[in-house]
Design a protein around this motif. Structure first.
Motif: not given
Length: 457
Positions: A29, A66-69, A395, A457
């Protein structure tokens, strides 16, 4: 003030270098855009644009909430030199993202023709040769390679590019102006869409069904605002794997003739079909350009691009190839011609058809047998995996990356900004055969486990 694209270039390079050096891990992440803004002393809105640009370039994936991966095969920004991965890490990642196949023994098969071409006298004659229309032998060989039941291109219709992607770029440069509308299947080859956007051309997503691009969708979009050009993949479509029936090809060709819409037909995967249908060029020869290459038949490092074009379009396409620096080098043209003539290409096509079917069948055995939904042609080197709830494609890509498997999210293929399907593409050609079953079993377990239990995450 630093432009957000400059920041994206810098961050993309840094992330790729960190991944290659092992300082970051696939699926990791990234900091929140707010934290990134604070660290860089930039506005939060600028940081958000930087992250969006990283996603657009394929360096990262992101899902709201959830975010950036980091992607498993993160690469630096377009136009920057690639960052070589560490050998150990490159071996550890199972690449189901890039669809290039190099079979064992290819080097031995192709070497004899190269040895003949690199003899001093032969090589001397090729050093200054870079003709957009090739020579008589090259045109005749390419015409034989591309012919199908019910259609055979005239050798005089052939033009040559260094690779198929350059042939596409030449088509978009020559046949449509910035600001004009280019129709794409709703899910399409991501590089073709990216080239259009960089040229200032407006991509227009068009509806498809199980038979491919729908003529009524083309007609409706053209009536709303004229389309200048279509880009279509009638054979083993990437990413969906559909093949357009002959009746649909005839209907679409007739519509394009009536509406005076030009068509660029990408046939790069057609060689995997033993009974490939006639192209759109067979039904609308004055409105169609067929693009193909040796990259899938042979290898990305040993390739040659082909354009089959009607007389009225050839001068414009030839000029675009020259101005873009996309003309096939003499050595590439001679090597490709030699491999076609000595049967090497035909032999590799035979082997790759068997290889693609075997890999495809294994994926269906493991993933389909485990209850997941797959779409695609059993002859293809790619499959479309529909994800079960509550997974989201971005995801899932990040979770797979943490397990050192690279796959592509549906959004990468979406021609327009609308929400992409909840699916990923699996490219089957690149990994070593021994990597495939463990990778498919890991993806199956991941899909059935769910995002929360998978601890993305």
């Amino acid at each position: 003030m630093t432009d957000f694209r400059t920041l994206a270039d810098r961050l993309a390079r840094s992330l790729a270098e960190d991944l290659a050096a092992g300082r970051r891990q696939p699926g990791e992440r990234l900091p929140t855009s707010r934290d990134f803004a604070h660290h860089q002393r930039i506005a939060p809105s600028t940081a958000s644009r930087v992250y969006a640009e990283l996603v657009r370039r394929g360096v990262a994936v992101g899902e709201v909430g959830r975010g950036t991966f980091l992607r498993a095969t993160a690469a630096p920004a377009a136009g920057l030199p690639p960052v070589p991965a560490r050998e150990a890490q490159a071996e550890a990642i199972t690449d189901l993202e890039m669809n290039f196949c190099v079979l064992p023994g290819q080097g031995a098969l192709l070497a004899p023709a190269l040895r003949r071409l690199t003899a001093p006298d032969a090589l001397q004659s090729l050093l200054s040769h870079a003709a957009v229309a090739g020579d008589e032998a090259a045109r005749a060989a390419a015409a034989r390679l591309l012919r199908r039941d019910g259609w055979s291109p005239e050798p005089e219709s052939l033009l040559f590019a260094g690779r198929g992607q350059q042939a596409l770029a030449a088509c978009f440069t020559a046949l449509i102006a910035p600001g004009e509308r280019l129709g794409f299947e709703g899910l399409t080859y991501s590089l073709a869409k990216g080239v259009a956007q960089r040229l200032g051309i407006l991509p227009v997503p068009l509806a498809t069904d199980g038979d491919g691009l729908r003529p009524d969708a083309v007609a409706a979009a053209h009536a709303a605002h004229p389309l200048r050009l279509l880009y279509v993949q009638p054979d083993l479509h990437n990413p969906l794997g559909t093949t357009m029936p002959e009746a649909r090809r005839r209907d679409l060709a007739a519509l394009c003739r009536d509406l005076d819409i030009l068509v660029v037909e990408d046939a790069v995967y057609g060689f995997l079909s033993e009974d490939i249908l006639p192209p759109l060029a067979a039904f609308a020869p004055d409105h169609s350009v067929l693009v193909d290459s040796l990259s899938k038949r042979l290898a990305p490092g040993m390739t040659l691009g082909f354009l089959v074009a009607p007389p009225r379009l050839r001068p414009r396409l030839a000029a675009a190839l020259r101005m873009g620096g996309w003309v096939a080098p003499g050595v590439s043209l001679a090597a490709g011609t030699a491999w076609i003539e000595d049967g090497s290409v035909a032999e590799l096509v035979r082997r790759k058809r068997a290889d693609a079917r075997a890999r495809n069948a294994l994926a269906r055995e493991v993933l389909g047998g485990g209850g997941l939904t797959l779409q695609g042609d059993p002859r293809a080197y790619h499959l479309w995996l529909e994800l079960p709830e509550p997974w989201r494609a971005e995801t899932f890509v990040a979770a797979a990356a943490r397990r050192r498997i690279a796959v592509s999210p549906a959004a990468e293929f979406a021609a327009g900004p609308a929400h992409a399907p909840n699916a990923v593409r699996l490219a089957l050609a690149a990994p070593a055969e021994a990597q495939l079953r463990p990778a498919f079993e890991t993806l199956l377990e991941l899909a059935l486990t769910g995002p929360d239990a998978a601890a993305v995450g």
